[in-house]
Design a protein around this motif. Structure first.
Motif, PDB file in Angstrom:
ATOM      1  N   UNK A   1      33.106  24.479  31.724  1.00  0.00           N
ATOM      2  CA  UNK A   1      33.744  25.585  32.196  1.00  0.00           C
ATOM      3  C   UNK A   1      34.623  25.524  33.468  1.00  0.00           C
ATOM      4  N   UNK A   2      36.050  25.804  33.073  1.00  0.00           N
ATOM      5  CA  UNK A   2      37.000  25.989  34.436  1.00  0.00           C
ATOM      6  C   UNK A   2      36.736  27.452  34.910  1.00  0.00           C
ATOM      7  N   UNK A   3      35.884  27.412  35.909  1.00  0.00           N
ATOM      8  CA  UNK A   3      35.474  28.409  36.738  1.00  0.00           C
ATOM      9  C   UNK A   3      36.448  29.125  37.301  1.00  0.00           C
ATOM     10  N   UNK A   4      37.394  28.613  38.045  1.00  0.00           N
ATOM     11  CA  UNK A   4      38.744  29.326  38.897  1.00  0.00           C
ATOM     12  C   UNK A   4      39.323  29.907  37.673  1.00  0.00           C
ATOM     13  N   UNK A   5      39.813  29.286  36.481  1.00  0.00           N
ATOM     14  CA  UNK A   5      40.583  29.930  35.570  1.00  0.00           C
ATOM     15  C   UNK A   5      39.697  31.225  35.088  1.00  0.00           C
ATOM     16  N   UNK A   6      38.535  31.146  34.529  1.00  0.00           N
ATOM     17  CA  UNK A   6      37.799  32.035  33.822  1.00  0.00           C
ATOM     18  C   UNK A   6      37.718  33.249  34.955  1.00  0.00           C
ATOM     19  N   UNK A   7      37.294  33.006  36.068  1.00  0.00           N
ATOM     20  CA  UNK A   7      37.066  34.055  37.207  1.00  0.00           C
ATOM     21  C   UNK A   7      38.217  34.708  37.416  1.00  0.00           C
ATOM     22  N   UNK A   8      39.467  34.272  37.165  1.00  0.00           N
ATOM     23  CA  UNK A   8      40.720  34.893  37.618  1.00  0.00           C
ATOM     24  C   UNK A   8      41.409  35.659  36.284  1.00  0.00           C
TER      25      UNK A   8
END
Length: 390
Positions: free
Chosen positions: A7-14
Motif C-alpha cells: 500500500x502506497x500509504x502517502x498516496x492513499x492518505x492524501x
C-alpha cells in the motif's frame, strides 16, 4: 488476488485531501482487509509523512513505525517512497494499491501494465472505500523511461595488449604546469579586501539616485514610508528611491528586529546619513539616533549647508516706512582710470599758456613785445623809475 498487497500509504492518505491523514489510511487498510482477508498488508509511508499529518496523530504514527505496521524507506533512498514501494512489490510479486501511475518506473518495472498488479481506491460518501483495477497512465515520463530501458549499457573497453612504457611510472615534471586561474590556496591566503566579491544588483535607478544625491546632502531630513523588513534593518520608500535603515540607526541600544520599532506602511521622518555609490544605496536613520559626527540640517538646506539666495531674501524683514534708504556712495575711480601726470616742464608751460592772458596791442608809436614774462616786466618798470629820479 496475490498473497501480498503493498500500500502506497502517502498516496492513499492524501487522496481527496490537501494534507495526509493517518485516520484515512487506516480506514482504507481496514476496508481492503475485509475484501481480501487472506492477503497480508504492507503499508509504506515516505520519510516526510510524520511531519505532514496532524499533530494529534504523530504519536500513533511513531508507535506504528516502531511496531512494524508501517514501513518507511531508508534515509537517502533514490526515488524515495515510490521506488521503495515498487521494489517491495517486485520482490514479493505483490499487488500495488496506489492512485499513482509511477511513469518514471515504466521502463524498469514493465509488470505494472499486467492486469491485476495495480489497483486504486477512493472513499465514496455514504458507501465507504471502493477499490478498482487500474492501468498506468502513459505520458512523457513513461516514454522516456521506456526508451532509456531499451538503450544498451555501455561497457568499458579494454585492450588485449599493453606497451611496456604504459606500465612504467610517469616521469616527474620539472616545472609546474601553467595555470590561468589562481590556485585555491592563493585565494584563501589573499586578504578579504582583495578577494573577489559577487556582483550585487543596484538598489535604485541611476537617474533617480543622482537626482536624490544632488538635492539631499548628508544630514538632510526626508519623509519615508516603511516598505519591507530585512534580517538587519528595514527598507524605506522615499519618493522614487529606496533607502535602508540598519538596526543600529533605529534605536539605542539597537533592537533585535525592526518589527519591534516600526510596521510596514508607517510614515516617519528620516535623516540621510550615507550613500553607497556602488549599489546606489541610501542609508537613513531616525533623527534621534543619527551616528556621531553627522549634523542634522534644516529643511531646504543645500549641499553646502546654506540656504539659497531666494530663501534669504524671502526671510529678511521689510524696511520700515519711516526710514529712508541711504544714498549709494559714488563709485571711486579705479587706478586704471587715472591718467598719468605729464612731465613737470610740459605741465608748467601748459599752465602758463592757460593762465597768463595775452597783452593788449600797443600804440603804433611804441610797439611792445608780444610776450613778456613777469620778471622782465618788473625789471623794465624798475629801470624807468630810476631814470626819472636821476
Amino acid at each position: 488476488m496475490a498473497a501480498h498487497v503493498v500500500i502506497d500509504g502517502s498516496n492513499i492518505a492524501t487522496e481527496g485531501r490537501a494534507r495526509p491523514s493517518l485516520r484515512q489510511l487506516k480506514d482504507a487498510v481496514a476496508a481492503l482487509s475485509e475484501e481480501q482477508p487472506n492477503a497480508s498488508m504492507i503499508i509504506v509511508a515516505d520519510a516526510t509523512f510524520g511531519h505532514r499529518i496532524e499533530t494529534s496523530e504523530v504519536a500513533e504514527f511513531d508507535r506504528m513505525v516502531e511496531t512494524g505496521q508501517i514501513v518507511t524507506p531508508p534515509a537517502g533512498a533514490i526515488g524515495r517512497g515510490d521506488a521503495f514501494v515498487l521494489t517491495i512489490a517486485n520482490k514479493a510479486k505483490a499487488v500495488v494499491l496506489s492512485n499513482d501511475s509511477f511513469q518514471e518506473f515504466h521502463g524498469t518495472y514493465p509488470w505494472l501494465f499486467d492486469e491485476g498488479r495495480l489497483i486504486g481506491g477512493k472513499p465514496v460518501p455514504h458507501v465507504g472505500w471502493v477499490f478498482v483495477l487500474r492501468s498506468p497512465v502513459r505520458g512523457p515520463l513513461s516514454r522516456r523511461s521506456q526508451r532509456d530501458a531499451k538503450k544498451p549499457e555501455k561497457k568499458p573497453t579494454t585492450t588485449s595488449r599493453t606497451s611496456k612504457a604504459a606500465s612504467e611510472p610517469l616521469p616527474a615534471p620539472k616545472t609546474p604546469p601553467p595555470t590561468k586561474k589562481p590556485a585555491k590556496a592563493a585565494l584563501a591566503a589573499a586578504p578579504a579586501s582583495e578577494a573577489p566579491r559577487p556582483k550585487q544588483m543596484p538598489i535604485n535607478a541611476l537617474a533617480a539616485f543622482l537626482e536624490f544625491v544632488a538635492s539631499n546632502p548628508i544630514g538632510a531630513v526626508v519623509e519615508g514610508e516603511v516598505e519591507n523588513f530585512s534580517s538587519h534593518g528595514v527598507y524605506v520608500t522615499i519618493g522614487p528611491v529606496r533607502g535602508y535603515a540598519p538596526l543600529r540607526n533605529l534605536g539605542m541600544p539597537a533592537p533585535r528586529s525592526a518589527r519591534e520599532v516600526v510596521s510596514v506602511g508607517d510614515k516617519h521622518s528620516f535623516v540621510v546619513v550615507g550613500f553607497n555609490p556602488e549599489r546606489r544605496g541610501i542609508d537613513v536613520a531616525f533623527p534621534a539616533f543619527v551616528p556621531a559626527g553627522i549634523k542634522v540640517l534644516e529643511p531646504g538646506a543645500t549641499r553646502k549647508g546654506r540656504r539659497t539666495r531666494a530663501t534669504k531674501q524671502a526671510a529678511a524683514p521689510p524696511l520700515p516706512l519711516t526710514e529712508e534708504p541711504k544714498p549709494a556712495k559714488p563709485a571711486r575711480a579705479t587706478k586704471a582710470a587715472k591718467v598719468e601726470p605729464a612731465p613737470a616742464k610740459a605741465r608748467t608751460r601748459a599752465t602758463k599758456k592757460q593762465v597768463t592772458p595775452l597783452p593788449a596791442p600797443a600804440p603804433s608809436s611804441a610797439v611792445a613785445p608780444a610776450k613778456r614774462t613777469r620778471k622782465k616786466a618788473a625789471a623794465a618798470a624798475g629801470g624807468g623809475a630810476g631814470g626819472a629820479v636821476a
